[in-house]
Design an enzyme around this catalytic site. Structure first.
Site, PDB file in Angstrom:
ATOM      1  N   HIS A   9     -10.559   1.074 -68.763  1.00  0.00           N
ATOM      2  CA  HIS A   9      -9.904   0.931 -70.087  1.00  0.00           C
ATOM      3  C   HIS A   9      -8.947   2.103 -70.274  1.00  0.00           C
ATOM      4  O   HIS A   9      -9.362   3.220 -70.549  1.00  0.00           O
ATOM      5  CB  HIS A   9     -10.951   0.926 -71.204  1.00  0.00           C
ATOM      6  CG  HIS A   9     -10.362   0.737 -72.576  1.00  0.00           C
ATOM      7  ND1 HIS A   9     -10.931  -0.090 -73.514  1.00  0.00           N
ATOM      8  CD2 HIS A   9      -9.279   1.264 -73.190  1.00  0.00           C
ATOM      9  CE1 HIS A   9     -10.219  -0.070 -74.628  1.00  0.00           C
ATOM     10  NE2 HIS A   9      -9.208   0.759 -74.452  1.00  0.00           N
ATOM     11  N   HIS A  46      -4.821   3.366 -71.691  1.00  0.00           N
ATOM     12  CA  HIS A  46      -3.511   3.144 -72.315  1.00  0.00           C
ATOM     13  C   HIS A  46      -2.488   4.004 -71.597  1.00  0.00           C
ATOM     14  O   HIS A  46      -2.603   5.236 -71.593  1.00  0.00           O
ATOM     15  CB  HIS A  46      -3.540   3.516 -73.803  1.00  0.00           C
ATOM     16  CG  HIS A  46      -4.526   2.698 -74.572  1.00  0.00           C
ATOM     17  ND1 HIS A  46      -4.204   1.476 -75.127  1.00  0.00           N
ATOM     18  CD2 HIS A  46      -5.834   2.887 -74.844  1.00  0.00           C
ATOM     19  CE1 HIS A  46      -5.280   0.965 -75.719  1.00  0.00           C
ATOM     20  NE2 HIS A  46      -6.285   1.808 -75.561  1.00  0.00           N
ATOM     21  N   LEU A  47      -1.471   3.358 -71.019  1.00  0.00           N
ATOM     22  CA  LEU A  47      -0.416   4.110 -70.312  1.00  0.00           C
ATOM     23  C   LEU A  47       0.879   4.169 -71.101  1.00  0.00           C
ATOM     24  O   LEU A  47       1.780   4.913 -70.735  1.00  0.00           O
ATOM     25  CB  LEU A  47      -0.142   3.477 -68.943  1.00  0.00           C
ATOM     26  CG  LEU A  47      -1.164   3.756 -67.843  1.00  0.00           C
ATOM     27  CD1 LEU A  47      -0.798   2.966 -66.578  1.00  0.00           C
ATOM     28  CD2 LEU A  47      -1.240   5.253 -67.520  1.00  0.00           C
ATOM     29  N   ARG A  48       0.985   3.343 -72.181  1.00  0.00           N
ATOM     30  CA  ARG A  48       2.245   3.260 -72.944  1.00  0.00           C
ATOM     31  C   ARG A  48       3.372   2.827 -71.995  1.00  0.00           C
ATOM     32  O   ARG A  48       3.111   2.185 -70.989  1.00  0.00           O
ATOM     33  CB  ARG A  48       2.583   4.586 -73.664  1.00  0.00           C
ATOM     34  CG  ARG A  48       1.411   5.225 -74.412  1.00  0.00           C
ATOM     35  CD  ARG A  48       0.770   4.325 -75.449  1.00  0.00           C
ATOM     36  NE  ARG A  48      -0.208   5.070 -76.257  1.00  0.00           N
ATOM     37  CZ  ARG A  48      -1.213   4.490 -76.893  1.00  0.00           C
ATOM     38  NH1 ARG A  48      -1.431   3.188 -76.812  1.00  0.00           N
ATOM     39  NH2 ARG A  48      -2.043   5.216 -77.615  1.00  0.00           N
ATOM     40  N   ASN A  55      -1.431  -3.234 -75.305  1.00  0.00           N
ATOM     41  CA  ASN A  55      -0.978  -3.073 -76.702  1.00  0.00           C
ATOM     42  C   ASN A  55       0.305  -2.253 -76.790  1.00  0.00           C
ATOM     43  O   ASN A  55       0.379  -1.242 -77.476  1.00  0.00           O
ATOM     44  CB  ASN A  55      -2.085  -2.487 -77.595  1.00  0.00           C
ATOM     45  CG  ASN A  55      -2.548  -1.099 -77.184  1.00  0.00           C
ATOM     46  OD1 ASN A  55      -2.457  -0.721 -76.018  1.00  0.00           O
ATOM     47  ND2 ASN A  55      -3.041  -0.321 -78.131  1.00  0.00           N
ATOM     48  N   LYS A  89      -7.303  -9.289 -73.362  1.00  0.00           N
ATOM     49  CA  LYS A  89      -7.773  -8.339 -74.366  1.00  0.00           C
ATOM     50  C   LYS A  89      -7.709  -8.928 -75.765  1.00  0.00           C
ATOM     51  O   LYS A  89      -6.660  -9.407 -76.205  1.00  0.00           O
ATOM     52  CB  LYS A  89      -6.915  -7.061 -74.296  1.00  0.00           C
ATOM     53  CG  LYS A  89      -7.336  -5.971 -75.269  1.00  0.00           C
ATOM     54  CD  LYS A  89      -8.735  -5.444 -74.957  1.00  0.00           C
ATOM     55  CE  LYS A  89      -9.258  -4.540 -76.051  1.00  0.00           C
ATOM     56  NZ  LYS A  89      -8.947  -3.147 -75.846  1.00  0.00           N
ATOM     57  N   HIS A 123     -11.997  -5.304 -78.431  1.00  0.00           N
ATOM     58  CA  HIS A 123     -12.086  -4.195 -79.376  1.00  0.00           C
ATOM     59  C   HIS A 123     -13.054  -4.693 -80.433  1.00  0.00           C
ATOM     60  O   HIS A 123     -12.686  -5.528 -81.271  1.00  0.00           O
ATOM     61  CB  HIS A 123     -10.722  -3.836 -79.976  1.00  0.00           C
ATOM     62  CG  HIS A 123     -10.831  -2.701 -80.951  1.00  0.00           C
ATOM     63  ND1 HIS A 123     -10.416  -1.433 -80.649  1.00  0.00           N
ATOM     64  CD2 HIS A 123     -11.370  -2.651 -82.196  1.00  0.00           C
ATOM     65  CE1 HIS A 123     -10.688  -0.638 -81.686  1.00  0.00           C
ATOM     66  NE2 HIS A 123     -11.275  -1.345 -82.631  1.00  0.00           N
ATOM     67  N   HIS A 151     -15.268   0.513 -75.253  1.00  0.00           N
ATOM     68  CA  HIS A 151     -15.495   1.782 -75.967  1.00  0.00           C
ATOM     69  C   HIS A 151     -16.602   1.704 -77.014  1.00  0.00           C
ATOM     70  O   HIS A 151     -16.360   1.886 -78.203  1.00  0.00           O
ATOM     71  CB  HIS A 151     -14.190   2.323 -76.578  1.00  0.00           C
ATOM     72  CG  HIS A 151     -13.326   1.354 -77.358  1.00  0.00           C
ATOM     73  ND1 HIS A 151     -13.833   0.420 -78.212  1.00  0.00           N
ATOM     74  CD2 HIS A 151     -11.972   1.221 -77.420  1.00  0.00           C
ATOM     75  CE1 HIS A 151     -12.839  -0.254 -78.762  1.00  0.00           C
ATOM     76  NE2 HIS A 151     -11.700   0.212 -78.288  1.00  0.00           N
ATOM     77  N   LEU A 205     -10.452   5.058 -82.602  1.00  0.00           N
ATOM     78  CA  LEU A 205     -11.206   3.884 -83.037  1.00  0.00           C
ATOM     79  C   LEU A 205     -11.880   3.237 -81.834  1.00  0.00           C
ATOM     80  O   LEU A 205     -11.274   3.196 -80.773  1.00  0.00           O
ATOM     81  CB  LEU A 205     -10.268   2.888 -83.726  1.00  0.00           C
ATOM     82  CG  LEU A 205      -9.797   3.341 -85.119  1.00  0.00           C
ATOM     83  CD1 LEU A 205      -8.693   2.434 -85.636  1.00  0.00           C
ATOM     84  CD2 LEU A 205     -10.975   3.373 -86.096  1.00  0.00           C
ATOM     85  N   ASP A 254     -10.485   4.979 -72.248  1.00  0.00           N
ATOM     86  CA  ASP A 254      -9.716   4.722 -73.468  1.00  0.00           C
ATOM     87  C   ASP A 254      -8.780   5.897 -73.760  1.00  0.00           C
ATOM     88  O   ASP A 254      -8.512   6.214 -74.923  1.00  0.00           O
ATOM     89  CB  ASP A 254     -10.621   4.439 -74.673  1.00  0.00           C
ATOM     90  CG  ASP A 254      -9.846   3.901 -75.874  1.00  0.00           C
ATOM     91  OD1 ASP A 254      -8.728   3.383 -75.681  1.00  0.00           O
ATOM     92  OD2 ASP A 254     -10.346   4.026 -77.005  1.00  0.00           O
ATOM     93  N   HIS A 313      -0.898   9.863 -77.963  1.00  0.00           N
ATOM     94  CA  HIS A 313       0.003   9.749 -79.119  1.00  0.00           C
ATOM     95  C   HIS A 313       0.744  11.069 -79.234  1.00  0.00           C
ATOM     96  O   HIS A 313       0.152  12.134 -79.019  1.00  0.00           O
ATOM     97  CB  HIS A 313      -0.779   9.517 -80.414  1.00  0.00           C
ATOM     98  CG  HIS A 313      -1.390   8.152 -80.518  1.00  0.00           C
ATOM     99  ND1 HIS A 313      -0.707   7.053 -80.985  1.00  0.00           N
ATOM    100  CD2 HIS A 313      -2.629   7.703 -80.198  1.00  0.00           C
ATOM    101  CE1 HIS A 313      -1.496   5.991 -80.963  1.00  0.00           C
ATOM    102  NE2 HIS A 313      -2.667   6.357 -80.484  1.00  0.00           N
TER     103      HIS A 313
HETATM  104  C1  NCD Z   1      -6.029   2.977 -78.946  1.00  0.00           C
HETATM  105  C2  NCD Z   1      -4.522   3.220 -78.838  1.00  0.00           C
HETATM  106  O1  NCD Z   1      -4.048   4.260 -79.300  1.00  0.00           O
HETATM  107  O2  NCD Z   1      -3.825   2.382 -78.255  1.00  0.00           O
HETATM  108  N1  NCD Z   1      -6.558   3.867 -79.944  1.00  0.00           N
HETATM  109  C3  NCD Z   1      -7.846   4.228 -80.106  1.00  0.00           C
HETATM  110  O3  NCD Z   1      -8.146   4.919 -81.093  1.00  0.00           O
HETATM  111  N2  NCD Z   1      -8.794   3.885 -79.236  1.00  0.00           N
HETATM  112  C4  NCD Z   1      -6.290   1.543 -79.251  1.00  0.00           C
HETATM  113  C5  NCD Z   1      -7.724   1.120 -79.023  1.00  0.00           C
HETATM  114  O4  NCD Z   1      -8.239   1.234 -77.910  1.00  0.00           O
HETATM  115  O5  NCD Z   1      -8.355   0.646 -79.974  1.00  0.00           O
HETATM  116 ZN    ZN Z   2      -8.193   1.479 -76.067  1.00  0.00          ZN
HETATM  117 ZN    ZN Z   3      -9.819  -0.448 -78.983  1.00  0.00          ZN
END
Ligand code: NCD
Ligand code: ZN
Ligand code: ZN
Length: 343
Positions: A13, A15-17, A41, A99, A136, A174, A219, A247, A251
Protein backbone atom coordinates in the site's frame (compact mmCIF):
# COMPACT_ATOMS: atom_id res chain seq x y z
CA UNK A 1 20.19 -9.65 17.46
CA UNK A 2 22.05 -6.71 15.93
CA UNK A 3 21.81 -7.71 12.27
CA UNK A 4 19.04 -9.39 10.35
CA UNK A 5 18.85 -10.60 6.75
CA UNK A 6 15.43 -11.17 5.21
CA UNK A 7 13.94 -11.74 1.77
CA UNK A 8 13.59 -8.37 0.03
CA UNK A 9 10.22 -6.94 1.15
CA UNK A 10 7.34 -5.48 -0.88
CA UNK A 11 5.04 -2.60 0.05
CA UNK A 12 1.39 -3.56 -0.43
CA UNK A 13 0.00 0.00 0.00
CA UNK A 14 1.90 3.01 -1.31
CA UNK A 15 1.19 6.53 -2.58
CA UNK A 16 3.70 7.72 -5.18
CA UNK A 17 1.77 10.77 -6.48
CA UNK A 18 2.89 11.94 -9.93
CA UNK A 19 5.36 14.07 -11.92
CA UNK A 20 8.09 15.84 -9.90
CA UNK A 21 6.55 14.76 -6.60
CA UNK A 22 6.73 11.14 -7.69
CA UNK A 23 10.30 11.52 -8.90
CA UNK A 24 11.25 12.88 -5.46
CA UNK A 25 9.82 10.00 -3.39
CA UNK A 26 10.21 6.98 -5.68
CA UNK A 27 13.92 6.34 -4.88
CA UNK A 28 13.13 5.88 -1.17
CA UNK A 29 10.76 3.03 -1.94
CA UNK A 30 12.79 1.50 -4.78
CA UNK A 31 15.84 1.26 -2.54
CA UNK A 32 14.03 -0.91 0.00
CA UNK A 33 11.19 -2.70 -1.71
CA UNK A 34 11.10 -4.89 -4.82
CA UNK A 35 7.46 -4.16 -5.61
CA UNK A 36 4.67 -1.93 -4.37
CA UNK A 37 0.92 -1.78 -4.82
CA UNK A 38 0.56 1.79 -6.09
CA UNK A 39 -2.55 3.65 -4.99
CA UNK A 40 -4.70 5.23 -7.75
CA UNK A 41 -5.88 8.37 -5.90
CA UNK A 42 -4.29 10.85 -8.29
CA UNK A 43 -6.07 13.97 -9.50
CA UNK A 44 -7.86 12.85 -11.66
CA UNK A 45 -7.91 9.26 -10.31
CA UNK A 46 -6.63 6.19 -12.16
CA UNK A 47 -9.99 4.69 -13.11
CA UNK A 48 -9.13 2.64 -16.21
CA UNK A 49 -6.58 0.09 -17.33
CA UNK A 50 -5.37 2.54 -19.99
CA UNK A 51 -4.67 5.20 -17.33
CA UNK A 52 -2.98 2.60 -15.10
CA UNK A 53 -0.67 1.55 -17.95
CA UNK A 54 0.30 5.18 -18.60
CA UNK A 55 0.92 5.82 -14.90
CA UNK A 56 3.05 2.67 -14.72
CA UNK A 57 5.13 3.90 -17.67
CA UNK A 58 5.71 7.25 -15.92
CA UNK A 59 6.83 5.48 -12.74
CA UNK A 60 9.17 3.15 -14.59
CA UNK A 61 10.65 6.07 -16.54
CA UNK A 62 11.35 7.87 -13.23
CA UNK A 63 13.23 4.97 -11.61
CA UNK A 64 16.86 5.62 -10.69
CA UNK A 65 19.29 3.86 -13.07
CA UNK A 66 19.76 0.23 -12.14
CA UNK A 67 16.78 0.09 -9.78
CA UNK A 68 14.90 -3.20 -10.01
CA UNK A 69 11.50 -2.08 -8.79
CA UNK A 70 8.15 -3.17 -10.12
CA UNK A 71 5.06 -0.99 -9.63
CA UNK A 72 1.91 -3.11 -9.22
CA UNK A 73 -0.99 -1.03 -10.45
CA UNK A 74 -4.53 -0.55 -9.09
CA UNK A 75 -7.80 0.85 -10.40
CA UNK A 76 -9.84 3.46 -8.55
CA UNK A 77 -13.39 2.19 -8.17
CA UNK A 78 -16.21 4.66 -8.91
CA UNK A 79 -19.98 4.34 -9.13
CA UNK A 80 -19.50 4.07 -12.90
CA UNK A 81 -16.82 1.36 -13.12
CA UNK A 82 -17.99 -1.37 -15.51
CA UNK A 83 -17.42 -5.15 -15.15
CA UNK A 84 -15.75 -5.13 -18.59
CA UNK A 85 -13.07 -2.78 -17.19
CA UNK A 86 -12.23 -5.39 -14.55
CA UNK A 87 -11.78 -8.08 -17.20
CA UNK A 88 -9.56 -5.72 -19.19
CA UNK A 89 -7.55 -4.94 -16.05
CA UNK A 90 -7.05 -8.63 -15.31
CA UNK A 91 -5.95 -9.38 -18.89
CA UNK A 92 -3.41 -6.54 -18.77
CA UNK A 93 -1.31 -8.46 -16.24
CA UNK A 94 -0.17 -5.16 -14.68
CA UNK A 95 -3.30 -4.21 -12.70
CA UNK A 96 -3.34 -6.29 -9.52
CA UNK A 97 -6.23 -4.88 -7.50
CA UNK A 98 -9.15 -2.46 -7.37
CA UNK A 99 -9.31 0.24 -4.70
CA UNK A 100 -12.50 1.21 -2.92
CA UNK A 101 -12.65 4.67 -1.35
CA UNK A 102 -15.93 5.69 0.25
CA UNK A 103 -16.63 9.09 -1.39
CA UNK A 104 -15.10 11.84 0.74
CA UNK A 105 -13.37 9.51 3.23
CA UNK A 106 -9.75 10.57 2.64
CA UNK A 107 -7.25 12.39 0.40
CA UNK A 108 -8.50 12.58 -3.23
CA UNK A 109 -11.54 10.40 -2.64
CA UNK A 110 -14.15 12.73 -4.15
CA UNK A 111 -14.78 10.34 -7.05
CA UNK A 112 -15.11 7.38 -4.68
CA UNK A 113 -18.07 5.08 -4.29
CA UNK A 114 -21.31 6.66 -3.01
CA UNK A 115 -23.37 3.46 -3.04
CA UNK A 116 -21.97 -0.08 -2.84
CA UNK A 117 -25.11 -1.42 -4.49
CA UNK A 118 -23.93 0.17 -7.74
CA UNK A 119 -20.81 -2.02 -7.66
CA UNK A 120 -22.45 -5.45 -7.50
CA UNK A 121 -21.65 -6.34 -11.10
CA UNK A 122 -18.06 -5.18 -10.68
CA UNK A 123 -17.61 -7.27 -7.55
CA UNK A 124 -19.00 -10.32 -9.37
CA UNK A 125 -16.47 -9.77 -12.16
CA UNK A 126 -13.72 -9.50 -9.53
CA UNK A 127 -14.86 -12.73 -7.89
CA UNK A 128 -14.76 -14.50 -11.25
CA UNK A 129 -11.23 -13.41 -12.11
CA UNK A 130 -9.78 -13.40 -8.58
CA UNK A 131 -8.96 -9.67 -8.52
CA UNK A 132 -8.63 -8.41 -4.90
CA UNK A 133 -10.64 -5.45 -3.61
CA UNK A 134 -8.62 -3.07 -1.41
CA UNK A 135 -10.65 -1.04 1.05
CA UNK A 136 -10.22 2.25 2.79
CA UNK A 137 -12.36 1.00 5.64
CA UNK A 138 -14.10 3.99 7.18
CA UNK A 139 -17.69 5.19 7.05
CA UNK A 140 -18.11 8.87 6.20
CA UNK A 141 -21.34 9.39 8.18
CA UNK A 142 -20.69 12.68 10.02
CA UNK A 143 -22.79 11.36 12.91
CA UNK A 144 -20.14 8.71 13.59
CA UNK A 145 -17.25 9.81 15.80
CA UNK A 146 -14.03 10.04 13.79
CA UNK A 147 -12.34 7.49 16.09
CA UNK A 148 -15.18 4.99 15.50
CA UNK A 149 -15.37 5.18 11.72
CA UNK A 150 -13.32 2.04 11.08
CA UNK A 151 -15.17 -0.05 13.64
CA UNK A 152 -18.55 1.02 12.27
CA UNK A 153 -17.35 0.24 8.71
CA UNK A 154 -16.76 -3.36 9.76
CA UNK A 155 -20.37 -3.76 10.87
CA UNK A 156 -22.15 -1.67 8.27
CA UNK A 157 -20.11 -2.36 5.15
CA UNK A 158 -17.44 -5.05 5.37
CA UNK A 159 -19.33 -7.87 7.07
CA UNK A 160 -22.29 -7.70 4.63
CA UNK A 161 -19.92 -7.34 1.65
CA UNK A 162 -17.84 -10.40 2.56
CA UNK A 163 -21.05 -12.35 3.17
CA UNK A 164 -22.77 -11.31 -0.06
CA UNK A 165 -19.75 -11.93 -2.27
CA UNK A 166 -18.61 -15.36 -1.14
CA UNK A 167 -15.53 -15.53 -3.39
CA UNK A 168 -14.41 -11.89 -3.23
CA UNK A 169 -10.81 -11.46 -2.03
CA UNK A 170 -10.47 -8.34 0.12
CA UNK A 171 -7.67 -6.45 1.83
CA UNK A 172 -8.70 -4.10 4.60
CA UNK A 173 -6.01 -1.45 4.27
CA UNK A 174 -4.12 0.35 7.04
CA UNK A 175 -6.05 -1.15 9.97
CA UNK A 176 -6.02 0.86 13.18
CA UNK A 177 -8.29 -0.91 15.67
CA UNK A 178 -8.49 -4.05 17.78
CA UNK A 179 -11.89 -4.69 16.19
CA UNK A 180 -10.42 -4.67 12.66
CA UNK A 181 -7.59 -6.98 13.74
CA UNK A 182 -10.11 -9.39 15.22
CA UNK A 183 -12.46 -9.17 12.24
CA UNK A 184 -9.69 -10.09 9.81
CA UNK A 185 -8.17 -12.77 12.05
CA UNK A 186 -11.50 -14.59 12.31
CA UNK A 187 -12.66 -14.06 8.69
CA UNK A 188 -12.09 -16.64 5.92
CA UNK A 189 -8.60 -16.80 4.34
CA UNK A 190 -9.72 -14.58 1.42
CA UNK A 191 -9.83 -11.61 3.86
CA UNK A 192 -6.49 -9.97 4.71
CA UNK A 193 -5.19 -6.66 6.07
CA UNK A 194 -2.22 -4.36 5.73
CA UNK A 195 -0.70 -2.56 8.71
CA UNK A 196 1.39 0.61 8.51
CA UNK A 197 4.60 1.13 10.49
CA UNK A 198 3.28 4.34 12.03
CA UNK A 199 0.18 2.61 13.42
CA UNK A 200 2.52 0.08 15.07
CA UNK A 201 4.62 2.86 16.58
CA UNK A 202 2.31 5.70 17.64
CA UNK A 203 -1.05 6.08 19.31
CA UNK A 204 -3.35 9.10 19.19
CA UNK A 205 -1.41 10.93 21.90
CA UNK A 206 1.24 11.56 19.23
CA UNK A 207 -1.19 13.95 17.52
CA UNK A 208 -1.21 16.23 20.56
CA UNK A 209 2.23 15.99 22.19
CA UNK A 210 2.85 19.50 23.52
CA UNK A 211 0.67 20.99 20.77
CA UNK A 212 -1.05 19.89 17.58
CA UNK A 213 1.15 17.67 15.39
CA UNK A 214 -0.02 17.73 11.78
CA UNK A 215 2.69 15.32 10.64
CA UNK A 216 1.13 12.60 12.77
CA UNK A 217 -2.26 13.11 11.15
CA UNK A 218 -3.37 10.43 8.72
CA UNK A 219 -6.52 8.48 7.98
CA UNK A 220 -7.67 6.34 9.55
CA UNK A 221 -6.44 8.45 12.46
CA UNK A 222 -4.27 6.71 15.09
CA UNK A 223 -6.29 5.28 17.98
CA UNK A 224 -5.72 4.56 21.69
CA UNK A 225 -2.69 2.64 22.97
CA UNK A 226 -4.75 -0.54 23.48
CA UNK A 227 -5.46 -0.56 19.73
CA UNK A 228 -1.80 -0.02 18.83
CA UNK A 229 -0.97 -3.02 21.00
CA UNK A 230 -3.60 -5.15 19.28
CA UNK A 231 -2.07 -4.25 15.90
CA UNK A 232 1.42 -5.19 17.08
CA UNK A 233 0.04 -8.47 18.37
CA UNK A 234 -1.40 -9.53 15.00
CA UNK A 235 1.54 -8.12 13.00
CA UNK A 236 4.01 -10.32 14.89
CA UNK A 237 1.59 -13.26 15.20
CA UNK A 238 2.79 -15.04 12.07
CA UNK A 239 -0.82 -15.15 10.81
CA UNK A 240 -0.40 -14.78 7.03
CA UNK A 241 -3.47 -12.52 6.68
CA UNK A 242 -1.54 -9.56 8.05
CA UNK A 243 1.19 -8.04 5.93
CA UNK A 244 3.18 -4.88 5.27
CA UNK A 245 1.64 -1.80 3.66
CA UNK A 246 3.35 1.47 4.55
CA UNK A 247 0.61 3.81 3.30
CA UNK A 248 3.49 6.24 2.87
CA UNK A 249 1.51 9.32 1.80
CA UNK A 250 3.64 12.37 0.97
CA UNK A 251 2.15 15.85 1.22
CA UNK A 252 3.98 19.17 0.81
CA UNK A 253 4.81 20.74 4.14
CA UNK A 254 2.62 23.79 3.54
CA UNK A 255 -0.44 21.60 2.85
CA UNK A 256 -0.14 19.94 6.25
CA UNK A 257 0.92 22.94 8.31
CA UNK A 258 -2.23 24.94 7.63
CA UNK A 259 -5.70 25.49 9.03
CA UNK A 260 -7.14 22.47 7.19
CA UNK A 261 -4.17 20.15 6.83
CA UNK A 262 -4.03 17.07 4.59
CA UNK A 263 -4.13 13.52 5.95
CA UNK A 264 -1.08 11.35 5.30
CA UNK A 265 2.26 10.40 6.86
CA UNK A 266 5.45 9.97 4.84
CA UNK A 267 7.42 6.85 5.90
CA UNK A 268 9.09 5.65 2.68
CA UNK A 269 12.45 7.14 3.76
CA UNK A 270 12.55 4.43 6.44
CA UNK A 271 9.96 2.08 4.98
CA UNK A 272 11.44 -1.16 6.36
CA UNK A 273 13.57 0.27 9.19
CA UNK A 274 10.47 1.50 11.07
CA UNK A 275 8.91 -1.97 10.94
CA UNK A 276 12.18 -3.47 12.20
CA UNK A 277 11.98 -1.09 15.15
CA UNK A 278 8.37 -2.07 15.92
CA UNK A 279 9.08 -5.82 15.65
CA UNK A 280 12.25 -5.43 17.72
CA UNK A 281 10.32 -3.60 20.45
CA UNK A 282 7.93 -6.58 20.50
CA UNK A 283 10.94 -8.98 20.64
CA UNK A 284 9.70 -10.54 17.41
CA UNK A 285 12.31 -9.73 14.77
CA UNK A 286 12.14 -13.37 13.69
CA UNK A 287 8.59 -12.67 12.49
CA UNK A 288 9.53 -9.67 10.32
CA UNK A 289 10.33 -11.67 7.19
CA UNK A 290 6.94 -13.38 6.99
CA UNK A 291 5.07 -10.10 7.49
CA UNK A 292 7.26 -7.96 5.22
CA UNK A 293 8.28 -10.38 2.48
CA UNK A 294 6.22 -13.58 2.33
CA UNK A 295 2.56 -13.12 3.24
CA UNK A 296 1.86 -10.30 0.77
CA UNK A 297 2.99 -12.11 -2.40
CA UNK A 298 1.34 -15.31 -1.15
CA UNK A 299 -2.00 -13.49 -0.84
CA UNK A 300 -1.68 -11.80 -4.26
CA UNK A 301 -0.59 -15.05 -5.92
CA UNK A 302 2.79 -13.64 -6.91
CA UNK A 303 6.23 -15.23 -6.42
CA UNK A 304 8.22 -14.25 -3.34
CA UNK A 305 11.32 -12.17 -4.08
CA UNK A 306 14.59 -14.05 -4.41
CA UNK A 307 17.06 -11.35 -3.27
CA UNK A 308 17.73 -10.43 0.37
CA UNK A 309 18.23 -7.24 2.32
CA UNK A 310 20.16 -6.78 5.57
CA UNK A 311 19.25 -4.45 8.41
CA UNK A 312 21.57 -3.61 11.28
CA UNK A 313 20.99 -2.01 14.64
CA UNK A 314 22.71 1.36 14.35
CA UNK A 315 21.21 4.76 15.08
CA UNK A 316 20.73 7.40 12.42
CA UNK A 317 19.10 10.77 12.41
CA UNK A 318 16.14 11.49 10.16
CA UNK A 319 16.47 14.84 8.33
CA UNK A 320 14.16 17.69 9.41
CA UNK A 321 12.70 17.82 5.93
CA UNK A 322 13.14 16.26 2.51
CA UNK A 323 12.92 17.70 -1.00
CA UNK A 324 9.54 17.03 -2.61
CA UNK A 325 9.83 18.34 -6.16
CA UNK A 326 9.32 22.11 -5.92
CA UNK A 327 8.16 21.67 -2.31
CA UNK A 328 9.41 20.15 0.95
CA UNK A 329 7.93 17.38 3.04
CA UNK A 330 8.38 16.46 6.68
CA UNK A 331 9.14 12.74 7.04
CA UNK A 332 8.00 10.60 9.98
CA UNK A 333 10.40 11.03 12.96
CA UNK A 334 11.85 14.20 11.37
CA UNK A 335 14.86 15.36 13.38
CA UNK A 336 14.63 12.24 15.54
CA UNK A 337 16.56 8.98 15.75
CA UNK A 338 15.91 5.64 14.07
CA UNK A 339 17.29 2.46 15.59
CA UNK A 340 17.70 0.29 12.48
CA UNK A 341 19.61 0.95 9.29
CA UNK A 342 19.49 -0.66 5.86
CA UNK A 343 22.96 -2.02 5.01
C1 NCD B 1 -3.69 8.96 1.97
C2 NCD B 1 -3.20 9.98 0.95
O1 NCD B 1 -2.66 11.02 1.35
O2 NCD B 1 -3.32 9.73 -0.25
N1 NCD B 1 -3.77 9.60 3.26
C3 NCD B 1 -3.81 9.00 4.46
O3 NCD B 1 -4.00 9.71 5.47
N2 NCD B 1 -3.65 7.69 4.61
C4 NCD B 1 -4.99 8.38 1.53
C5 NCD B 1 -5.38 7.11 2.26
O4 NCD B 1 -4.64 6.12 2.23
O5 NCD B 1 -6.45 7.10 2.87
ZN1 ZN C 1 -3.25 5.10 1.55
ZN1 ZN D 1 -6.84 5.06 2.95
Amino acid sequence: MSRITITRPDDWHLHLRDAEHMRAVLPDTARRFARAIVMPNLKPPVTTTALALQYRDRIRAALPAGAAFEPLMTLYLTDNTQPAEIEKAKRSGVVHAVKYYPAGATTNSDSGVTDLEKCRGVFEAMESCGMPLLLHGEVTDPAVDVFDRERVFLERVLAPLVERHARLRVVLEHITTREAARFVATAPPRVAATITAHHLLINRNALFTGGIRPHHYCLPVAKREEHRRALVEVAVSGIPKFFLGTDSAPHARHTKETDCGCAGIYTAHAGIELYAEAFDAARSLDRLQGFASHFGPDFYGLPRNSENITLERSEWRVPDELAFGPDKLVPFRAGGKLKWNLV
